[in-house]
Write an enzyme that holds these catalytic residues in place. Structure first.
Site, PDB file in Angstrom:
ATOM      1  N   LYS A 108      10.927   7.628  42.000  1.00 28.57           N
ATOM      2  CA  LYS A 108      11.117   7.344  40.574  1.00 28.57           C
ATOM      3  C   LYS A 108      12.205   8.262  40.022  1.00 28.57           C
ATOM      4  O   LYS A 108      12.633   9.205  40.683  1.00 28.57           O
ATOM      5  CB  LYS A 108       9.797   7.540  39.824  1.00 28.57           C
ATOM      6  CG  LYS A 108       9.209   8.929  39.935  1.00 28.57           C
ATOM      7  CD  LYS A 108       7.840   9.005  39.280  1.00 28.57           C
ATOM      8  CE  LYS A 108       7.261  10.415  39.435  1.00 28.57           C
ATOM      9  NZ  LYS A 108       5.960  10.545  38.765  1.00 28.57           N
TER      10      LYS A 108
ATOM     11  N   TYR B 297      31.015  27.249  20.521  1.00 31.22           N
ATOM     12  CA  TYR B 297      30.386  26.984  19.228  1.00 31.22           C
ATOM     13  C   TYR B 297      29.570  28.189  18.761  1.00 31.22           C
ATOM     14  O   TYR B 297      28.894  28.852  19.543  1.00 31.22           O
ATOM     15  CB  TYR B 297      29.448  25.775  19.331  1.00 31.22           C
ATOM     16  CG  TYR B 297      30.147  24.441  19.421  1.00 31.22           C
ATOM     17  CD1 TYR B 297      30.902  23.949  18.361  1.00 31.22           C
ATOM     18  CD2 TYR B 297      30.035  23.660  20.567  1.00 31.22           C
ATOM     19  CE1 TYR B 297      31.529  22.715  18.444  1.00 31.22           C
ATOM     20  CE2 TYR B 297      30.655  22.425  20.658  1.00 31.22           C
ATOM     21  CZ  TYR B 297      31.407  21.960  19.589  1.00 31.22           C
ATOM     22  OH  TYR B 297      32.021  20.739  19.683  1.00 31.22           O
TER      23      TYR B 297
END
Length: 388
Positions: free
Chosen positions: A40, A268
């Site tokens: 998965k 940032y």
């Protein structure tokens, strides 16, 4: 050549290492126990279709996925091996389940009747595995008297094949062996009750990766390895019984270099400021690719076999590293995010520890905009660019 036709940020997947890990698991469980490879989450970020093809050649008995879409992708790629869908499939998708011979998890008689109705409509019989919640608290029967009653009813449905029954440990990778034994005993007591009613279900399974290593008594008819197929242990508390090999490298390349003075802000929020004259490299990988933002100013990658720190905040698509102490850095030089370079390693476990998560999450969060390049015994055999 430092750049080629594939995006510089990529995942190299080593299919020979995955098959090696699969064989190691087979040694532990023995020839009488089937193996369901859990693939998965796009095979934990490795690319489910390629992984499935190679494990199918190795003789894997079953695949386990989370959703109908994951199962259908495998069928579309030609995978013939049985596939169990662990999660809920809406009734609107049951036609696809039956049409493509997928095995569905069931834990409700009304749902079972819907699936049987669709099966009979297609003149087929759908395989189901019954999910029992023995203590995880996720999905499955928690009322075992009700479970027994409804399972016996399902066993007599013309449109269903009651092939399996399973549960899932809550703490197999932790130190709570008593709780694992309590779960196992609940599961086996229900199975014993069903067998007294003359119902013997062919595939009984409860063992995940950690239980394969820690709880030999839980192997039963089939085991469900996930993360150990992909070279990582589920936790530090499981036994290191197998020789696992690294199955991927997550890499990028330097695309910009600049010399900056002391006192220069990076990123940032001005979260990093140089303390000396520095050489700062920009690499084209960010949190949208799977490099967690929590690694900002908090982790080191590999360049020319040396550890280099991430400086400034990880951006969506790029981040910066301080390469001042590495000689001869050039545009195009490889940077390793996860994996080995010049005998040094940035492990998935170390990254998971740094952001307080598990290797499964780190692998599965490598996004589909990162191409996968596949190798077997050192030879490139293919690539997948999901965005093309």
């Amino acid at each position: 050549m430092k750049f080629d036709g594939v995006r510089p940020t990529r995942v190299e997947v080593y299919l020979d290492a995955i098959t090696h890990n699969f064989r190691e698991i087979k040694k532990i469980v023995g020839k009488n126990v089937k193996i369901m490879a859990v693939i998965k989450g796009d095979a934990y970020g490795h690319g489910a279709s390629y992984v499935a093809k190679f494990l199918e050649k190795e003789g894997v008995d079953y695949f386990g996925v989370a959703t109908t879409e994951e199962a259908l992708e495998l069928r579309e790629k030609g995978i013939k091996t049985p596939i169990l869908i662990f999660g809920y499939t809406p009734p609107t998708q049951l036609r696809q389940i039956v049409k493509h011979d997928l095995t569905q998890t069931v834990y409700d008689i009304k749902y079972a009747k819907e699936l049987e109705k669709e099966s009979l409509k297609q003149n087929k019989r759908a395989k189901v595995h019954i999910k029992i919640d023995t203590g995880l608290g996720r999905i499955g029967y928690i009322d075992f008297d009700l479970a027994q009653k409804e399972i016996l009813e399902m066993a007599n449905m013309r449109g269903l094949i009651l092939e399996g029954i399973y549960s899932h440990f809550a703490a197999a990778s932790e130190d709570d062996r008593d709780y694992c034994k309590e779960q196992f005993d609940k599961f086996m007591n229900l199975i014993s009750s069903l067998e007294k009613k003359r119902l013997k279900i062919p595939l009984k399974h409860i063992a995940n990766a950690a239980a394969i290593l820690n709880l030999n008594y839980s192997h039963l008819d089939m085991v469900r390895p996930g993360i150990i197929l992909f070279g990582a242990y589920p936790s530090k508390r499981v036994e290191r019984k197998v020789e696992l090999r690294e199955t991927l490298r997550f890499t990028t390349r330097v695309v910009h270099l600049k010399d900056v003075p002391a006192g220069f802000f990076i990123g940032y929020g001005k979260s990093f400021v140089t303390k000396r004259k520095s050489v700062i490299a920009t690499i084209p990988v960010g949190y949208a690719d799977g490099l967690d933002r929590r690694l900002s100013n908090n982790y080191k990658l590999l360049l020319k076999g040396k550890y280099v720190p991430i400086v400034g905040r990880v951006c969506m698509d790029q981040c910066m590293i301080d390469v001042t102490d590495v000689e001869g850095v050039e545009i195009g030089d490889e940077v390793v995010i996860i994996g080995t370079q010049n005998n040094e390693t940035v492990s998935v476990e170390s990254m998971a520890d740094k952001i307080e998560t598990i290797p499964q999450e780190v692998f599965s969060r490598i996004s589909r905009r990162v191409p996968r390049v596949y190798f077997y015994d050192g030879i490139k055999i293919g690539e997948v660019n999901y965005l093309k």
